[in-house]
Write a protein that holds these residues in place. Structure first.
Motif, short mmCIF file in Angstrom:
data_model
loop_
_atom_site.label_atom_id
_atom_site.label_comp_id
_atom_site.label_asym_id
_atom_site.label_seq_id
_atom_site.Cartn_x
_atom_site.Cartn_y
_atom_site.Cartn_z
N HIS A 135 -18.38 -37.94 -40.41
CA HIS A 135 -18.14 -36.58 -40.93
C HIS A 135 -16.86 -36.00 -40.34
N MET A 136 -16.56 -36.32 -39.08
CA MET A 136 -15.30 -35.87 -38.48
C MET A 136 -14.12 -36.52 -39.17
N LYS A 137 -14.24 -37.79 -39.49
CA LYS A 137 -13.17 -38.48 -40.21
C LYS A 137 -12.87 -37.80 -41.54
N GLU A 138 -13.91 -37.35 -42.23
CA GLU A 138 -13.73 -36.67 -43.51
C GLU A 138 -12.92 -35.38 -43.35
N GLN A 139 -13.01 -34.76 -42.18
CA GLN A 139 -12.30 -33.51 -41.92
C GLN A 139 -10.92 -33.75 -41.32
N GLY A 140 -10.56 -35.01 -41.13
CA GLY A 140 -9.24 -35.32 -40.57
C GLY A 140 -9.18 -35.30 -39.07
N GLY A 141 -10.34 -35.25 -38.42
CA GLY A 141 -10.37 -35.27 -36.96
C GLY A 141 -11.54 -34.48 -36.41
N GLY A 142 -11.65 -34.48 -35.10
CA GLY A 142 -12.74 -33.76 -34.46
C GLY A 142 -12.66 -33.89 -32.95
N ALA A 143 -13.67 -33.36 -32.28
CA ALA A 143 -13.70 -33.39 -30.82
C ALA A 143 -15.13 -33.62 -30.35
N ILE A 144 -15.26 -34.53 -29.39
CA ILE A 144 -16.55 -34.83 -28.78
C ILE A 144 -16.43 -34.59 -27.28
N VAL A 145 -17.38 -33.90 -26.70
CA VAL A 145 -17.45 -33.76 -25.25
C VAL A 145 -18.80 -34.29 -24.79
N ASN A 146 -18.74 -35.22 -23.84
CA ASN A 146 -19.95 -35.81 -23.27
C ASN A 146 -20.19 -35.23 -21.88
N LEU A 147 -21.39 -34.72 -21.66
CA LEU A 147 -21.74 -34.18 -20.36
C LEU A 147 -22.09 -35.30 -19.40
N ALA A 148 -21.49 -35.29 -18.23
CA ALA A 148 -21.79 -36.26 -17.18
C ALA A 148 -22.01 -35.48 -15.89
N ALA A 149 -21.94 -36.17 -14.76
CA ALA A 149 -22.16 -35.52 -13.47
C ALA A 149 -21.20 -36.12 -12.46
N VAL A 150 -20.87 -35.33 -11.44
CA VAL A 150 -19.93 -35.83 -10.44
C VAL A 150 -20.46 -37.09 -9.75
N VAL A 151 -21.80 -37.23 -9.68
CA VAL A 151 -22.37 -38.43 -9.05
C VAL A 151 -22.11 -39.68 -9.88
N ALA A 152 -21.66 -39.52 -11.12
CA ALA A 152 -21.33 -40.68 -11.95
C ALA A 152 -20.09 -41.40 -11.41
N LYS A 153 -19.22 -40.66 -10.73
CA LYS A 153 -17.98 -41.25 -10.22
C LYS A 153 -18.16 -41.89 -8.85
N THR A 154 -18.95 -41.27 -8.00
CA THR A 154 -19.20 -41.82 -6.67
C THR A 154 -20.69 -41.64 -6.36
N PRO A 155 -21.55 -42.52 -6.90
CA PRO A 155 -23.00 -42.34 -6.76
C PRO A 155 -23.46 -42.40 -5.30
N PRO A 156 -24.15 -41.38 -4.84
CA PRO A 156 -24.73 -41.42 -3.49
C PRO A 156 -26.10 -42.09 -3.51
N ALA A 157 -26.71 -42.23 -2.36
CA ALA A 157 -28.07 -42.75 -2.28
C ALA A 157 -29.02 -41.80 -3.00
N SER A 158 -30.10 -42.37 -3.51
CA SER A 158 -31.17 -41.60 -4.14
C SER A 158 -30.67 -40.74 -5.29
N SER A 159 -29.78 -41.31 -6.10
CA SER A 159 -29.25 -40.58 -7.27
C SER A 159 -29.60 -41.29 -8.58
N LEU A 160 -30.61 -42.15 -8.52
CA LEU A 160 -30.96 -42.95 -9.69
C LEU A 160 -32.16 -42.37 -10.42
N PRO A 161 -32.23 -42.58 -11.72
CA PRO A 161 -31.33 -43.36 -12.59
C PRO A 161 -30.16 -42.57 -13.16
N SER A 162 -30.09 -41.27 -12.88
CA SER A 162 -29.07 -40.43 -13.53
C SER A 162 -27.65 -40.91 -13.28
#
Length: 260
Positions: free
Chosen positions: A130-157
């Motif tokens: 549907h975005m292609k039909e409009q000639g473009g679009g934007a997606i933002v995915n929510l993540a967390a700072v622990v995704a970059k440097t996971p500490p202990a006891s941060s699983l499975p997130s």
């Protein structure tokens, strides 16, 4: 600054509360047409009423469980059927899940991956045509700072969110030729229902500002963040003001992260 959001159509998962709700409110205030997705009809109706009260604009509510592919497709289909087009997707749905590796069983792993990673994959897959039909679009995915440097006891997130960052970058490379931008935001300690309960249960003697500063002592900015501060960044990333920004992640964490 004109963000160029007037009459754009946005679909926000996890849009009835927290960051998702604030983003829906802000996009509506900027003139966008917004559809919010969540499982609870009660929470969706409350969010809808509040947005109408504050902005005068109607939002479309869609009750769906985005951990299921068929529900992701239905949510996108309902939004497009109602508004006729789709420009913006905010993949915000998710829950807090943080335990030690040995305490996470197979079902918990699967549930977390289905919601946070699977929901992002499938909602994006069905939104992109549907975005292609409009000639473009934007997606933002929510993540967390622990995704970059996971500490202990941060699983499975931390693992689900790390996979989401890889997905974001790969998608941005594939979709740039279609003028579809894909970015991520990495959330730190932000005011939420869970944080509110912690405040009320553990330190009801403190005001929110006092609790925020006490809890945020280890954060360089010295406090818990607000959903408005997260929404500000998301709103920018989906807007025309960020037209040359794709394939990146932005930390919204008061400086607490250990990676850029």
């Amino acid at each position: 600054m004109n963000l160029g959001l007037t009459d754009k159509v946005a679909l926000i998962t996890g849009g009835s509360k927290g960051i998702g709700f604030q983003t829906a409110l802000d996009l509506s205030a900027e003139g966008a047409h917004v559809a919010i997705v969540a499982r609870s009809e009660e929470h969706l109706q409350k969010a809808k009423d509040e947005i109408k009260e504050k902005t005068g604009r109607e939002v479309l509510t869609i009750s769906a469980d985005v951990s299921q592919e068929s529900e992701c497709k239905r949510a996108v289909d309902e939004a497009v059927a109602h508004f006729g087009k789709l420009h913006i997707l905010v993949n915000n749905a998710g829950t807090a899940a943080a335990k030690a590796f040995e305490d996470v069983d197979g079902e918990a792993w699967q549930n977390d991956l289905d919601l946070k990673l699977g929901g992002t994959i499938h909602c994006s897959r069905y939104a992109i045509p549907h975005m292609k039909e409009q000639g473009g679009g934007a997606i933002v995915n929510l993540a967390a700072v622990v995704a970059k440097t996971p500490p202990a006891s941060s699983l499975p997130s931390s693992v689900s969110r790390s996979a989401g960052l890889a997905l974001t970058q790969a998608m941005s490379k594939d979709l740039g030729k279609h003028n579809i931008r894909v970015n991520a935001v990495c959330i730190g300690l932000i005011r939420s229902d869970q944080i509110e309960k912690m405040w009320q249960n553990n330190r009801p003697d403190l005001t929110w500002d006092e609790f925020s500063h006490e809890t945020g002592k280890g954060i360089p900015l010295g406090r818990i963040g607000d959903t408005q501060e997260a929404s500000n960044v998301i709103t920018f990333l989906v807007s025309d003001a960020a037209s040359y920004v794709t394939g990146t992640s932005v930390n919204i964490d008061g400086g607490s992260g250990n990676a850029l």
